[in-house]
Design an enzyme around this catalytic site. Structure first.
Site, PDB file in Angstrom:
ATOM      1  CD  GLU A  42      -2.837   1.012   2.386  1.00 37.75           C
ATOM      2  OE1 GLU A  42      -3.945   1.652   2.505  1.00 37.75           O
ATOM      3  OE2 GLU A  42      -2.252   0.588   3.567  1.00 37.75           O
ATOM      4  CE  LYS A 113      -7.520   0.817   3.340  1.00 35.30           C
ATOM      5  NZ  LYS A 113      -6.431   1.523   3.874  1.00 35.30           N
ATOM      6  CB  CYS A 154      -4.150  -1.930   4.314  1.00 34.93           C
ATOM      7  SG  CYS A 154      -3.243  -1.755   5.914  1.00 34.93           S
TER       8      CYS A 154
END
Length: 265
Positions: A42, A113, A154
């Protein structure tokens, strides 16, 4: 064709070209070690939570210097490549975006995301990702030569339904590029990665940020490649570099047939 997957571990900063140089150096080494699929963490090219810096240095998706450098590298090496995530501007919005490239350097798919990291940690650290990024809204699974690749980033790791949706779309390989804080990583990183692998009988590729960054934020590292039955095939703890593993995609299929806990529509 065998899948030799390499995951990079970085200590990125707010200087995109410096981060690019680090990525290219480790990627070249990974290719020389036999990698035909490379994955980065990330915030690969820009690690910052400062809104002004994000607005100034986030790349435009179609003409970003770092993205286009990687596209050329990928084409020259004839490998698959996942830019784990990097901040990308589209209009007035900034997305935390994964970008999957094929051996021709073409963008095959992207994932923005979904779950924003909005937390107040007991050690005093506070994060408000939603104040700076626009969340995505699409679950993404892409067919690659070795199977179906499901994308996550994440904080998505804490939302198991995200991964069950990936599997419902037939994902058998899952990516989880991350920049876990040291505080939360020490407590939860290994358990979360291995849990997502076991409950979905999928390989999980987890390239990560590590160490003390320029802005005093500390990330946990421990980049891992985990098998569908939860074994850590390869891990690098707290230094920059890369890991590489040969992947047997039949393992997950065998486990899913032995333990039919996953029901497809």
């Amino acid at each position: 064709m065998k899948l030799n997957a390499a995951c990079l571990q970085l200590t990125s900063n707010d200087q995109p070209l410096e981060n690019l140089e680090q990525v290219l150096r480790f990627s070249e080494q990974a290719v020389q070690s036999g990698a035909n699929f490379i994955l980065t963490p990330e915030n690969t090219f820009l690690f910052t939570m400062d809104k002004k810096t994000l607005n100034e240095k986030s790349e435009h998706f179609e003409n970003g210097d770092c993205i286009n450098h990687i596209r050329k590298f990928v084409k020259s090496k004839k490998i698959w490549f996942l830019i784990g995530s990097t901040p990308v501007q589209e209009g007035k919005n900034i997305f935390n975006r994964s970008i999957l490239l094929n051996p021709n350097g073409e963008v095959v798919s992207t994932y923005d995301k979904i779950h924003m990291f909005d937390v107040d940690l007991p050690n005093g650290e506070t994060y408000r990702e939603s104040a700076k990024f626009k969340p995505g809204n699409k679950i993404v699974v892409t067919k690659i030569p070795w199977g179906n690749l499901g994308l996550s980033i994440c904080y998505d790791l804490r939302f198991p339904n995200h991964y069950r949706e990936l599997v419902k779309k037939r994902a058998d390989l899952i990516t989880a590029p991350s920049a876990f804080t040291k505080h939360t990583g020490e407590r939860h990183w290994h358990v979360l990665i291995r849990s997502r692998a076991i409950e979905n009988f999928s390989y999980v590729f987890a390239p990560a940020q590590t160490g003390l960054h320029y802005n005093k934020r500390e990330t946990y590292g421990h980049t891992m490649i985990v098998s569908p039955d939860g074994y850590i095939l390869s891990e690098i703890k707290n230094k920059t570099g890369f890991i590489i593993s040969e992947i047997d995609t039949d393992v997950g299929k065998k486990l899913r047939s032995e333990i039919p806990s996953i029901k497809f529509d």
